[in-house]
Scaffold this motif. Sequence first.
Motif, PDB file in Angstrom:
ATOM      1  N   TRP A 152      45.079  42.058  50.099  1.00 30.53           N
ATOM      2  CA  TRP A 152      44.928  43.508  49.993  1.00 30.53           C
ATOM      3  C   TRP A 152      45.882  44.050  48.932  1.00 30.53           C
ATOM      4  CZ3 TRP A 152      45.044  40.894  54.659  1.00 30.53           C
ATOM      5  CH2 TRP A 152      43.920  41.044  55.489  1.00 30.53           C
ATOM      6  N   TYR A 153      45.504  45.183  48.380  1.00 29.24           N
ATOM      7  CA  TYR A 153      46.288  45.760  47.288  1.00 29.24           C
ATOM      8  C   TYR A 153      46.096  47.278  47.277  1.00 29.24           C
ATOM      9  CZ  TYR A 153      41.807  46.417  44.989  1.00 29.24           C
ATOM     10  OH  TYR A 153      40.523  46.821  44.703  1.00 29.24           O
ATOM     11  N   VAL A 154      46.901  47.953  46.473  1.00 32.93           N
ATOM     12  CA  VAL A 154      46.752  49.397  46.258  1.00 32.93           C
ATOM     13  C   VAL A 154      46.467  49.635  44.780  1.00 32.93           C
ATOM     14  CG1 VAL A 154      47.918  51.636  46.285  1.00 32.93           C
ATOM     15  CG2 VAL A 154      48.243  50.039  48.183  1.00 32.93           C
ATOM     16  N   ALA A 155      45.505  50.514  44.513  1.00 35.29           N
ATOM     17  CA  ALA A 155      45.188  50.920  43.145  1.00 35.29           C
ATOM     18  C   ALA A 155      44.924  52.415  43.119  1.00 35.29           C
ATOM     19  CB  ALA A 155      43.973  50.159  42.619  1.00 35.29           C
ATOM     20  N   VAL A 156      44.957  52.985  41.936  1.00 33.38           N
ATOM     21  CA  VAL A 156      44.654  54.409  41.729  1.00 33.38           C
ATOM     22  C   VAL A 156      43.653  54.517  40.587  1.00 33.38           C
ATOM     23  CG1 VAL A 156      46.842  55.324  42.613  1.00 33.38           C
ATOM     24  CG2 VAL A 156      46.669  54.598  40.210  1.00 33.38           C
ATOM     25  N   PRO A 157      43.017  55.675  40.403  1.00 33.41           N
ATOM     26  CA  PRO A 157      42.070  55.820  39.295  1.00 33.41           C
ATOM     27  C   PRO A 157      42.721  55.545  37.944  1.00 33.41           C
ATOM     28  CG  PRO A 157      41.863  57.658  40.831  1.00 33.41           C
ATOM     29  CD  PRO A 157      43.084  56.898  41.238  1.00 33.41           C
ATOM     30  N   ALA A 158      41.968  54.914  37.055  1.00 31.52           N
ATOM     31  CA  ALA A 158      42.469  54.689  35.697  1.00 31.52           C
ATOM     32  C   ALA A 158      42.849  56.020  35.063  1.00 31.52           C
ATOM     33  CB  ALA A 158      41.396  54.005  34.855  1.00 31.52           C
ATOM     34  N   GLY A 159      43.945  56.024  34.324  1.00 34.56           N
ATOM     35  CA  GLY A 159      44.407  57.243  33.682  1.00 34.56           C
ATOM     36  C   GLY A 159      45.461  57.988  34.471  1.00 34.56           C
ATOM     37  N   ILE A 207      53.759  57.986  37.908  1.00 33.03           N
ATOM     38  CA  ILE A 207      53.299  58.002  39.304  1.00 33.03           C
ATOM     39  C   ILE A 207      52.999  56.580  39.762  1.00 33.03           C
ATOM     40  CG2 ILE A 207      51.437  58.725  40.847  1.00 33.03           C
ATOM     41  CD1 ILE A 207      51.222  61.311  39.388  1.00 33.03           C
ATOM     42  N   VAL A 208      52.318  55.815  38.921  1.00 32.28           N
ATOM     43  CA  VAL A 208      52.004  54.420  39.248  1.00 32.28           C
ATOM     44  C   VAL A 208      53.289  53.645  39.520  1.00 32.28           C
ATOM     45  CG1 VAL A 208      51.007  52.267  38.396  1.00 32.28           C
ATOM     46  CG2 VAL A 208      49.857  54.434  37.926  1.00 32.28           C
ATOM     47  N   ALA A 209      54.277  53.819  38.647  1.00 29.49           N
ATOM     48  CA  ALA A 209      55.544  53.100  38.785  1.00 29.49           C
ATOM     49  C   ALA A 209      56.257  53.475  40.074  1.00 29.49           C
ATOM     50  CB  ALA A 209      56.437  53.383  37.576  1.00 29.49           C
ATOM     51  N   LYS A 210      56.250  54.779  40.409  1.00 30.95           N
ATOM     52  CA  LYS A 210      56.925  55.233  41.628  1.00 30.95           C
ATOM     53  C   LYS A 210      56.231  54.689  42.875  1.00 30.95           C
ATOM     54  CE  LYS A 210      60.200  57.531  43.608  1.00 30.95           C
ATOM     55  NZ  LYS A 210      61.578  57.015  43.491  1.00 30.95           N
ATOM     56  N   LEU A 211      54.899  54.763  42.899  1.00 34.81           N
ATOM     57  CA  LEU A 211      54.146  54.216  44.035  1.00 34.81           C
ATOM     58  C   LEU A 211      54.409  52.723  44.186  1.00 34.81           C
ATOM     59  CD1 LEU A 211      50.721  56.018  43.483  1.00 34.81           C
ATOM     60  CD2 LEU A 211      52.264  56.373  45.429  1.00 34.81           C
ATOM     61  N   SER A 212      54.365  52.003  43.077  1.00 35.35           N
ATOM     62  CA  SER A 212      54.584  50.560  43.107  1.00 35.35           C
ATOM     63  C   SER A 212      55.964  50.217  43.655  1.00 35.35           C
ATOM     64  CB  SER A 212      54.430  49.989  41.691  1.00 35.35           C
ATOM     65  OG  SER A 212      54.590  48.591  41.692  1.00 35.35           O
ATOM     66  N   GLU A 213      56.959  50.922  43.156  1.00 35.84           N
ATOM     67  CA  GLU A 213      58.346  50.676  43.585  1.00 35.84           C
ATOM     68  C   GLU A 213      58.511  50.892  45.084  1.00 35.84           C
ATOM     69  OE1 GLU A 213      62.842  52.561  42.865  1.00 35.84           O
ATOM     70  OE2 GLU A 213      61.116  53.353  41.780  1.00 35.84           O
ATOM     71  N   GLU A 214      57.986  51.991  45.588  1.00 34.89           N
ATOM     72  CA  GLU A 214      58.180  52.323  47.000  1.00 34.89           C
ATOM     73  C   GLU A 214      57.370  51.410  47.929  1.00 34.89           C
ATOM     74  OE1 GLU A 214      60.535  54.084  47.916  1.00 34.89           O
ATOM     75  OE2 GLU A 214      61.035  55.040  46.011  1.00 34.89           O
ATOM     76  N   ASP A 218      54.537  43.947  42.504  1.00 38.00           N
ATOM     77  CA  ASP A 218      54.399  45.193  41.750  1.00 38.00           C
ATOM     78  C   ASP A 218      53.111  45.205  40.935  1.00 38.00           C
ATOM     79  OD1 ASP A 218      54.906  43.546  39.583  1.00 38.00           O
ATOM     80  OD2 ASP A 218      56.931  44.306  39.218  1.00 38.00           O
ATOM     81  N   ALA A 219      52.937  46.238  40.114  1.00 34.04           N
ATOM     82  CA  ALA A 219      51.700  46.387  39.353  1.00 34.04           C
ATOM     83  C   ALA A 219      51.448  45.201  38.427  1.00 34.04           C
ATOM     84  CB  ALA A 219      51.752  47.691  38.550  1.00 34.04           C
ATOM     85  N   ALA A 220      52.499  44.689  37.815  1.00 33.59           N
ATOM     86  CA  ALA A 220      52.347  43.541  36.906  1.00 33.59           C
ATOM     87  C   ALA A 220      51.915  42.305  37.673  1.00 33.59           C
ATOM     88  CB  ALA A 220      53.657  43.288  36.165  1.00 33.59           C
ATOM     89  N   ALA A 221      52.508  42.096  38.849  1.00 39.08           N
ATOM     90  CA  ALA A 221      52.146  40.944  39.672  1.00 39.08           C
ATOM     91  C   ALA A 221      50.708  41.051  40.155  1.00 39.08           C
ATOM     92  CB  ALA A 221      53.096  40.841  40.866  1.00 39.08           C
ATOM     93  N   LEU A 222      50.283  42.259  40.533  1.00 44.45           N
ATOM     94  CA  LEU A 222      48.900  42.467  40.968  1.00 44.45           C
ATOM     95  C   LEU A 222      47.929  42.198  39.819  1.00 44.45           C
ATOM     96  CD1 LEU A 222      46.613  43.403  42.779  1.00 44.45           C
ATOM     97  CD2 LEU A 222      47.292  45.779  42.335  1.00 44.45           C
ATOM     98  N   THR A 223      48.241  42.679  38.646  1.00 38.13           N
ATOM     99  CA  THR A 223      47.376  42.452  37.484  1.00 38.13           C
ATOM    100  C   THR A 223      47.207  40.965  37.208  1.00 38.13           C
ATOM    101  OG1 THR A 223      48.059  44.550  36.488  1.00 38.13           O
ATOM    102  CG2 THR A 223      47.080  42.920  35.022  1.00 38.13           C
ATOM    103  N   LYS A 224      48.299  40.231  37.232  1.00 33.97           N
ATOM    104  CA  LYS A 224      48.267  38.781  37.000  1.00 33.97           C
ATOM    105  C   LYS A 224      47.461  38.081  38.088  1.00 33.97           C
ATOM    106  CE  LYS A 224      51.350  34.806  36.356  1.00 33.97           C
ATOM    107  NZ  LYS A 224      52.767  34.342  36.323  1.00 33.97           N
ATOM    108  N   HIS A 225      47.627  38.518  39.330  1.00 33.93           N
ATOM    109  CA  HIS A 225      46.913  37.925  40.461  1.00 33.93           C
ATOM    110  C   HIS A 225      45.410  38.152  40.313  1.00 33.93           C
ATOM    111  CE1 HIS A 225      46.652  36.224  44.449  1.00 33.93           C
ATOM    112  NE2 HIS A 225      45.995  37.282  44.910  1.00 33.93           N
TER     113      HIS A 225
END
Length: 331
Positions: free
Chosen positions: A260-267, A272-279, A304-311
């Motif tokens: 499972w993962y969390v994502a938000v709309p592109a753009g 905000i993405v960084a803050k959500l990822s960190e928390e 984090d977002a980078a790890a999710l992208t790689k996964h």
Amino acid sequence: MTKMIRRRALVAAAGALAVPMLARHGWAQGAYPGSKTVRVVVPFAAGGTTDLLGRIVAQILTESLGGTFVVDNKTGAGGNVGAELVAKSPPDGMTLLLGTTGTAVTNQYLYKTMPYDSVKSFAPVALVGEVANVLAVHPSFPAKTLKEFADYCKAQGPNKVSYGSPAVGGTGHLAMEYLSSLAGIRLEHVVYRGSSLVMKDLLAGHILDTMDNLPPYLQHIQSGALRALGVSSAKRWFAAPEVPTIAEQGYAGFDAAPWWYVAVPAGTPPEIVAKLSEEIVKGIKSEAMIKKIRDAGASELPGDAAALTKHMVSENVKWKKVIDAAKLEPQ
């Protein structure tokens, strides 16, 4: 003096330009998320593991960011209905997706038409958790190890041994296809409408084996009513450490744990993405949330977002290969 006035003027002008931009994202009067309610869209029904993890993420973000994050269940089409809703929402941080392996990777190969692009429609935020599949057999099945299982299936011939799972293209089905391709065997897939029906027939001996999410089967494995030949996760499962992984039984690198993962709309603004990822990552690593996740039948998988992208990239390569080899036609 002139330079100072000009510098102040530039700062003031920059601030004036920033306010409308911040206002468009709904958080001009304070730090994100401000006083607005943020939706965490869960693309499956309330009460399941996906829903429980969505509520854990909502709790983490509510407590850490001081806003209000609420779960909104939008079911249908293997998660595509909820994912589409998020993909087409304004990119303002007010709508999050608690997605699955299906919404991120496999659905695009299993559905003829997709209402969103699995990669381009979203900004990855964080990995959340995973669950093991288990290869479980009825005690009468003539195999006590994974090697014996593969040898028996080979000896019987293609499609002479059947197995049950809850869905075509589900994680259990794909995990068994993955194993079959590596082991050089071919099994007949018996499709059920839910894990409870698979388990009922397996316990009764009407079918003799399954590949399915581990948690519902655990009590029957521990009681001896069923036999576990291996788990699909990369590591032994915390709740069943006595069951070896498929990887350690001759299939190095085998990993078919749904995640499972969390994502938000592109753009969505990167801050905000960084803050959500960190928390989210910080929250998932806490002892209290690890307990909640494990109580829900899953295991923590903070990234984090980078790890999710790689996964997502590696999972795309793996599951496309498995689906192509199995000749599964999009429905």
